[in-house]
Write an enzyme that holds these catalytic residues in place. Structure first.
Site, PDB file in Angstrom:
ATOM      1  N   SER A 123      43.587  60.102  72.683  1.00 56.88           N
ATOM      2  CA  SER A 123      43.607  58.701  72.282  1.00 56.88           C
ATOM      3  C   SER A 123      43.880  58.571  70.776  1.00 56.88           C
ATOM      4  O   SER A 123      44.790  59.229  70.271  1.00 56.88           O
ATOM      5  CB  SER A 123      42.272  58.068  72.676  1.00 56.88           C
ATOM      6  OG  SER A 123      42.308  56.690  72.515  1.00 56.88           O
ATOM      7  N   ASP A 187      49.292  54.798  81.211  1.00 59.35           N
ATOM      8  CA  ASP A 187      48.407  54.717  80.032  1.00 59.35           C
ATOM      9  C   ASP A 187      48.909  53.709  78.997  1.00 59.35           C
ATOM     10  O   ASP A 187      50.029  53.810  78.500  1.00 59.35           O
ATOM     11  CB  ASP A 187      48.294  56.122  79.407  1.00 59.35           C
ATOM     12  CG  ASP A 187      47.263  56.161  78.278  1.00 59.35           C
ATOM     13  OD1 ASP A 187      46.731  55.093  77.925  1.00 59.35           O
ATOM     14  OD2 ASP A 187      46.998  57.274  77.775  1.00 59.35           O
ATOM     15  N   HIS A 317      44.293  56.073  81.052  1.00 59.22           N
ATOM     16  CA  HIS A 317      43.950  56.622  79.735  1.00 59.22           C
ATOM     17  C   HIS A 317      42.893  57.711  79.875  1.00 59.22           C
ATOM     18  O   HIS A 317      42.682  58.505  78.971  1.00 59.22           O
ATOM     19  CB  HIS A 317      43.467  55.500  78.812  1.00 59.22           C
ATOM     20  CG  HIS A 317      43.330  55.933  77.385  1.00 59.22           C
ATOM     21  ND1 HIS A 317      44.356  56.513  76.673  1.00 59.22           N
ATOM     22  CD2 HIS A 317      42.283  55.903  76.534  1.00 59.22           C
ATOM     23  CE1 HIS A 317      43.956  56.812  75.451  1.00 59.22           C
ATOM     24  NE2 HIS A 317      42.693  56.461  75.341  1.00 59.22           N
TER      25      HIS A 317
END
Lengths: 601, 525
Positions: A123, A187, A317
């Site tokens: 991330s 994502d 994600h």
């Protein structure tokens, strides 16, 4: 095996990176892990909106220019523009390398022990990993003094960090190969930076909360998420469409008019991307193609799918654990120049089917790959060689050759400026040497022609209006190449040399030396032409600067000493007119040949 | 799978325009006004300005169009009868406009003038401007944008005119004028497919966004636009709010269908191909510099044998001896052909676009004129013709000289400079020399009765020439080559000296010549 060949990293390295990335979220800044002589640095992901858009930043995408003295390679030589990156991400890097963490020291010790380093993160931690890698490359890898080993950067669902120049500069230095980015199909995070800050600002904190896996679960029918997703994808769509228009060279004047009415995200993908679907991993290196895929892999077939994709964009994600485990199990496809078949029959086609790519989407990818192919072709067409072959003649046709060469060089420069050559072209030593040789050999001829035809009287001084941009460009490339291992920038080096001459206050001298030919050795003659005939007192500082820098130029091969000291040379003739008081103190005075001349007169 | 990149182009540009949100911003303001109770009440033109955060929107509202609306008004190139004189080019001196739109435009001329200065201020503060309208309102918006474009500094952001289902405003001349201009990029016309726009007299310009059910395409090619907009519905009846909503809904889904017939695409591609084949002046400029380098060298070689390149060329034309001289003639032909085409291309552009021409073009052109025109003059007088300056000059020289004169350049002429490579500023200098030689000839061949009046007239001409030459020498604007032994100018001087005799009072010029000062003219001191 194939995976490593395509991405530059093996499954084990990816697995360790992933484990470290997960672990980093329990730390304040970063986690260091040493496995089998390789040092892993994993960075914590933050899910607060200040870490996505710097609070003080007023730019529409939270962007800022990188500082040239800290990151001298991160710029375009052709257009002389510095790289733009996300300011919040850059700030996390600054905190990291600052005195508040042990990171800098840890990297230093790994470098001292010649260990390979891997920067990694999930991330927003991935964004830090990318910038940390750039910092490592600029601080250690490029410097002769360290001889640091090649780094690796492995990210999982990372946002985009830098603009086109960021991507171009890494390509030019042949550093893109160090970056591998994993992206699960839907994502949202790798797409977020393609949206305008103003369109997502309101819902951002909420969605970031949902993206943080430690918080509450998400619902399929969450309207805020749907709204957020739609806004991000709408902007992504604009960016992707504009990119296709540019790739196929479409309606340029209209695009230009249109461009003042919308703001487009500057961010572009860097390095290798690995997209995952249920059955496959698809490896893509081409930045333009990746950009198209970021939009088109999210298109839906029908209303029903359309309604769940926003939910999937959050869920995916957190799909990286599964992705990492599937390396070596899932089918592997490589989307590149040599496999451009976009129909559904072969495996690439099925891979694109899996990614939900429509016909139009495939055309866009095709356009991206085709553009790259043309870039390579332009390169192979042998600008380089046609230039080189004709660089050596020097008979009557010198003048004709000079113009011919200028034509070829300008053509190359045009391609460079429009980004139509491979990124690596500008960085290659062969090209830089050739351009330097050309500049040193031909620019004096251009200067003499400029003054011979009295163009300075029509058009103004050579340095102000007359100096062709091809020479400025060649000069930038040369300076970049020689200064790279020192970490210094050309402007600073020039001024420190001038200051070393002790001619007065720097700001006064700067004013006097505006548009002076002393900026570059191959402009020596332009400066001589400008100064000669003017009263000595008036041009004293400029002349002393020129004199002071001359030794260095002769040493570097910028100026041919034999030529300038020739009996009848413009320089020598002019030297003879200078007052004795100057000559005696001049650095040139001790030179044997000058001594003879001054005694004789 | 459609393989054509043209169809990809049209669709990608359509997507970009759609997703930019500009159409929605414009349409929402238009419909706001149309819904308001005050609209449609009077028959005049309504204008409303909205200052948004990112740009300024100007909406034009016009009454509905009457059926007999295909009248056209011819606008001549003259300033006082045409508010758009700057659009006329050398090739298209006049054009016609859609009468209802033009009438509305002129009826509101005063308030439009005021609006213009306001918008120019906005543009100068870096804020872009959108000018929009539906139906006839859009047509007036287009006219207004054309008018506004003339006063906008090319460095500023260009405005964008967005029309919805509007009648076309100009004839084929206007289309041709705009085709060569960057102004063409400032018009975006939104039209629903299957509608019909009258194209019998009026012709499209700008970019068209053609809306199909759930997809749209953007097309600049006017022929393709004409082919696609020949449907049955009246374009002014369409509800563009609904059209935009439909397009918007399907943005993120995949439905890609073939929108443009294959034949139309093929035509577009062929025309695009033709366009790239057209004369590319930028690409050829460098070849021309090579030809110039040959002639520069020729000039130098001539000087070595004490003859100016003008006179050498003239004698060699009469008696070609060496291959090299023939080659020079070919280079000259090439250069003339090239610059003639450049000037023709430039003349197609609207007058106010010329200033945008790149500087290097202007300088190369000027260099060409000063270098090559003397050779044309040599040819001209060798053929026994007269009065070159007034009746023999090729158009490209006249125009290049005019454009160069328009460029504001600060000249810094230094004394003591070596002038040996200088090109004489007045490229017609040699024509003046030839004319003066003719005068001398006339004086010398006077037979029979002396005609005093004629003699006085001819002598005055000679003195005028002397003054002209002296002025150039004084300003150091003439090449020292004219003083070379075998030059026509020196021939003239010898004759002139005889005519003047020893009785006439000395002038600066005669002294300069008699004392041999000319020998050191143009040498660096």
């Amino acid at each position: 095996m194939a995976f490593e060949a395509l991405t530059g990293v093996n499954g084990d390295l990816v697995t360790i990176s992933w484990m470290a990335s997960k672990g980093a979220n329990q730390t304040e800044h970063y986690l260091k892990e040493e496995v089998g002589g390789t040092v892993f640095f994993a960075f914590r992901a933050s899910f607060s909106s200040e870490d996505l858009f710097a609070t003080e930043n007023t730019s529409p995408f939270g962007e800022i220019k990188m500082k040239r003295n800290q990151f001298p390679c991160m710029r375009s030589i052709g257009n002389d523009v510095d790289t733009t990156v996300n300011e919040a991400f850059l700030k996390s890097l600054e905190v990291l390398i600052g005195p508040r963490t042990s990171f800098h020291a840890s990297v230093q010790s790994a470098v001292d022990r010649k260990q390979q380093v891997v920067f990694t993160g999930h991330s927003f931690g991935g964004a830090t990993a990318i910038l940390a890698t750039v910092w490592y490359l600029e601080t250690y890898f490029i410097r002769d003094a360290y001889a640091a080993p090649e780094p690796r950067c492995v990210t999982f669902g990372a946002p985009l960090v830098g603009d086109y120049i960021f991507k171009h500069a890494l390509g030019r230095e042949n550093w893109s190969r160090f970056f591998v980015n994993f992206v699960t199909r839907f994502d949202i995070v790798p797409r977020i930076m393609l949206a305008r800050k103003t369109t997502i600002e309101q819902t951002l904190s909420y969605v970031l909360g949902k993206l943080d896996s430690t918080r509450a679960p998400i619902h399929e029918s969450d309207q805020v998420i749907t709204e957020f997703y739609t806004r991000v994808m709408r902007d992504t769509y604009t960016v992707a469409s504009k990119a296709v228009c540019q790739l196929i060279g479409n309606g340029e004047a209209f695009l230009e008019t249109l461009s003042s009415f919308y703001e487009l995200s500057p961010y572009r993908p860097v390095g290798t991307f690995v997209f995952s679907t249920q059955k496959r991993l698809v490896v893509v290196n081409n930045s333009d193609a990746i950009l198209q895929m970021l939009f088109y892999t999210c298109q839906s077939n029908d209303e029903q799918e359309l309604s769940v994709i926003p939910f999937l964009s959050i869920r995916d994600h957190h799909g990286y654990e599964e992705l990492v485990q599937s390396i070596g199990i899932k089918l592997l496809n490589h989307l590149d120049l040599h496999n451009p078949l976009l129909d559904g029959e072969n495996s690439i086609g099925s891979a694109l089917d899996d990614l939900g790519m429509s016909t139009r989407a495939r055309q866009c990818i095709h356009a991206a790959l085709e553009a790259e192919k043309q870039r390579c072709q332009a390169h192979k067409n042998g600008y380089y060689d046609s230039f080189k072959d004709s660089n050596e003649e020097n008979d009557f046709k010198a003048n004709v050759k000079r113009v011919e060469l200028a034509g070829i060089f300008d053509e190359v420069l045009g391609l460079v400026k429009k980004g139509q050559l491979p990124d690596g072209f500008e960085g290659s030593r062969g090209w830089i040497n050739l351009a330097t040789q050309y500049r040193r050999l031909i620019e004096p001829l251009d200067i003499s022609n400029y003054h011979g035809q009295l163009k300075n009287e029509d058009t103004g001084p050579y340095m102000l209006h007359g100096r062709p941009s091809r020479y400025k460009y060649a000069q930038r490339g040369y300076e970049h190449d020689i200064l790279k291992p020192t970490g210094m920038i050309a402007k600073d080096v020039f001024w420190s040399k001038v200051n070393g001459l002790n001619l007065g206050l720097q700001q006064d001298i700067q004013e006097i030396l505006k548009n002076s030919g002393s900026e570059c050795g191959s402009c020596f003659w332009a400066e001589v032409e400008e100064l000669k005939g003017k009263p000595y007192e008036e041009v004293q500082v400029r002349f002393k600067t020129l004199e002071g820098l001359l030794e260095g130029w002769i040493k570097d091969g910028e100026v041919d000493e034999k030529e300038i000291f020739l009996e009848g040379s413009t320089f020598r003739k002019w030297w003879n007119t200078l007052p004795d008081s100057h000559k005696i103190h001049a650095p040139l005075y001790p030179r044997e040949r000058m001594m003879d001349e001054t005694r004789a007169t | 799978m459609e393989s054509s990149s043209s169809s990809l182009k049209c669709s990608a540009l359509g997507k970009l325009v759609l997703s930019s949100g500009l159409l929605h911003s414009s349409w929402s303001k238009i419909s706001e006004i149309h819904k308001s109770p005050y609209s449609n009440q009077d028959s005049g033109l309504g204008i409303k300005i909205y200052r948004e955060e990112k740009f300024t929107l100007v909406v034009f509202v016009a009454p509905p169009i009457f059926t007999s609306s295909s009248d056209s008004t011819l606008l001549p190139g003259k300033e006082n009868e045409n508010p758009f004189p700057f659009l006329c080019s050398e090739n298209n001196p006049s054009f016609s406009l859609h009468t209802p739109a033009f009438k509305l435009f002129t009826s509101a001329y005063k308030s439009l003038t005021y609006l213009k200065s306001e918008l120019l201020q906005t543009l100068e503060s870096e804020k872009p401007v959108i000018i929009t309208g539906a139906s006839l309102g859009g047509s007036v918006a287009s006219l207004y944008t054309l008018w506004l474009l003339d006063t906008i500094d090319p460095k500023l952001k260009r405005p964008l005119c967005i029309t919805f289902g509007s009648p076309l405003i100009g004839d084929v001349s206007l289309q041709q004028i705009l085709e060569n201009s960057v102004r063409n990029s400032c018009f975006l016309h939104v039209v629903a497919a299957q509608t019909r726009i009258r194209m019998d007299f009026f012709k499209p310009f700008g970019t068209f966004l053609i809306c199909f059910d759930s997809r749209c395409v953007c097309i600049e090619d006017p022929v393709a636009v004409t082919e696609l907009l020949n449907g049955v519905h009246d374009s002014e009846q369409v509800d563009y709010g609904q059209v935009l909503r439909r397009l918007d809904q399907s943005m993120l889904s995949m439905a890609d269908s073939r929108l443009i017939p294959e034949a139309v695409i093929k035509g577009m591609e062929e025309r695009a191909e033709m366009k790239t084949l057209r004369f590319d002046m930028f690409k050829k400029l460098n070849d021309m510099k090579i030809s110039m380098a040959y002639i520069e060298w020729y000039k130098k070689k001539c000087r070595d044998v004490k003859i100016g390149y003008y006179d050498r060329f003239k004698t060699q034309l009469a008696f070609p001896s060496k291959e090299f001289d023939i080659k020079i003639k070919n280079h000259k032909i090439e250069l003339n052909r090239y610059w003639k085409s450049v000037v023709e291309e430039v003349e197609k552009k609207p007058q106010s676009d010329i200033s945008i021409l790149k500087r290097r073009f202007l300088f190369s052109g000027n260099n060409y004129r000063r270098m090559i025109e003397p050779l044309d003059i040599a040819e001209y007088y060798l053929e026994g013709r007269k009065e070159y300056r007034t009746s023999g000059r090729s158009r490209q020289y006249v125009m290049l000289e005019k454009w160069f004169g328009m460029e504001p350049i600060e000249k810094e002429r230094r004394k003591n400079r070596d002038l040996s490579d200088l090109l004489t500023f007045d490229s017609c200098f040699w024509a003046e020399v030839e004319e003066s030689l003719i005068v001398i000839n006339q004086l010398n061949t006077t037979v029979g009765v002396r005609d005093d009046a004629r003699e006085v007239l001819l002598t005055r001409k000679l003195v005028e020439f002397e003054e002209y030459v002296w002025e150039m020498i004084r300003k150091r604007e003439v090449s020292p080559e004219i003083f070379l032994e075998k030059s026509s100018f020196m021939k003239w001087w010898k004759e002139y000296k005889k005519i003047k005799g020893f009785n006439s009072p000395p002038s600066y010029f005669t002294e300069f010549m008699n004392t041999g000062k000319y020998k050191s003219y143009g040498q660096s001191q």
